[in-house]
Design an enzyme around this catalytic site. Sequence first.
Site, mmCIF file in Angstrom:
data_model
loop_
_atom_site.group_PDB
_atom_site.id
_atom_site.type_symbol
_atom_site.label_atom_id
_atom_site.label_comp_id
_atom_site.label_asym_id
_atom_site.label_seq_id
_atom_site.Cartn_x
_atom_site.Cartn_y
_atom_site.Cartn_z
ATOM 1 N N LYS A 57 11.919 0.971 8.368
ATOM 2 C CA LYS A 57 13.077 0.445 7.649
ATOM 3 C C LYS A 57 14.366 0.461 8.469
ATOM 4 O O LYS A 57 15.275 -0.341 8.216
ATOM 5 C CB LYS A 57 13.290 1.225 6.352
ATOM 6 N N SER A 82 13.726 3.444 -2.868
ATOM 7 C CA SER A 82 12.970 4.627 -3.276
ATOM 8 C C SER A 82 12.990 5.702 -2.202
ATOM 9 O O SER A 82 12.554 6.819 -2.434
ATOM 10 C CB SER A 82 11.515 4.247 -3.592
ATOM 11 N N GLU A 208 -1.916 -3.720 -0.488
ATOM 12 C CA GLU A 208 -1.176 -3.149 -1.608
ATOM 13 C C GLU A 208 -2.016 -2.085 -2.305
ATOM 14 O O GLU A 208 -3.253 -2.139 -2.268
ATOM 15 C CB GLU A 208 -0.857 -4.225 -2.653
ATOM 16 N N GLY A 212 -0.276 -1.654 -7.905
ATOM 17 C CA GLY A 212 0.897 -2.489 -7.644
ATOM 18 C C GLY A 212 0.529 -3.760 -6.921
ATOM 19 O O GLY A 212 0.975 -4.010 -5.797
ATOM 20 N N ASP A 214 1.299 -6.900 -7.286
ATOM 21 C CA ASP A 214 2.134 -8.041 -7.648
ATOM 22 C C ASP A 214 2.091 -9.164 -6.620
ATOM 23 O O ASP A 214 2.091 -10.349 -6.977
ATOM 24 C CB ASP A 214 3.582 -7.599 -7.875
ATOM 25 N N SER A 308 3.445 2.184 8.552
ATOM 26 C CA SER A 308 4.874 1.916 8.353
ATOM 27 C C SER A 308 5.781 3.137 8.285
ATOM 28 O O SER A 308 6.986 3.005 8.481
ATOM 29 C CB SER A 308 5.081 1.070 7.093
#
Length: 327
Positions: A57, A82, A208, A212, A214, A308
Amino acid sequence: MAAAAPTVTFTDVREAAARLEGIAHRTPVLTSRTLNSLVGAEVFIKAENFQRIGAFKFRGAYNAAAQLPPDQLAKGIAAYSSGNHAQAVALAARELGTTAVILMPEDAPRSKREATAGYGAEVVTYDRYTQDRTALGHALAEDRGLALIPPYDHPHVIAGQGTAALELLEETGPLDALLVPVGGGGLIAGSATAATAVHPGIRVIGVEPEAGDDTKRSLEAGTRVTVPVPRTIADGQALDTPGALTFPLNQRLVEAIALVSDAEIVTAMRFAFERLKIVLEPSGATPLAALLAGRIGDPPRRIGVIASGGNIDADRFAALTARPDRG
């Protein structure tokens, strides 16, 4: 006439890489003969758990913050997250000599809240199950006159995240497939932008948690789908809707989405610790979990995996990875 939505190009990713040179870490690429034997392929793991703040990030947060006009930068930055984006924006603000206010869910891991505050940010909490973090984040930024840097739905954030895949491919050469964890879709959108530009034939596959899914549902439906807020150990992927900017990019560039269970994520975390000698948080372990669990079918010959992040405290890591027969 409505303005066209911003997009992200390979040029944007290369410019982000230049901007991050000497600021972000060029993280290592790990290999394991044991892993190769288990999955029947050559696997190259981009270990973003060694990135600044412990996750990818920082790439996007710094790339976005560094392009703010000086007068806006001086007023400060806001973000909602989060955990990992929270820390990333907090550190980017400190690096650039400004301040940050971060909206975080009340149940965010303690280690991530403490690290965010430790970088000098003000932390404001909310209930992720009853409150809309996007609306709250925009209201917070507007009320205080801050520049809002969202966790994934921003072209500069996406371009910055894509530098992880760019570095991986610079080190490994051509890959047949790239596995990337999917939350809001920023990492995979940036990674797919870079990877398909460098090697047009590469298969980009997202991963995923089952709870979750989506993005998987949205790609199958051809439009953004909202699911109940996921309850999964992969807190960095506990999102209910793909990003408005990331989704069209992923529609065009991502081949498929694989799903993994929480149990499979834990198996991958344990494997990474015992065999690769690295600590991965649940969200960072999902691509490895998909490989180990056979979730991508017959694996191609050379596979890149973006691990990640590794932001998990010792007590939670121990609790998740403890074998039942050793309790």
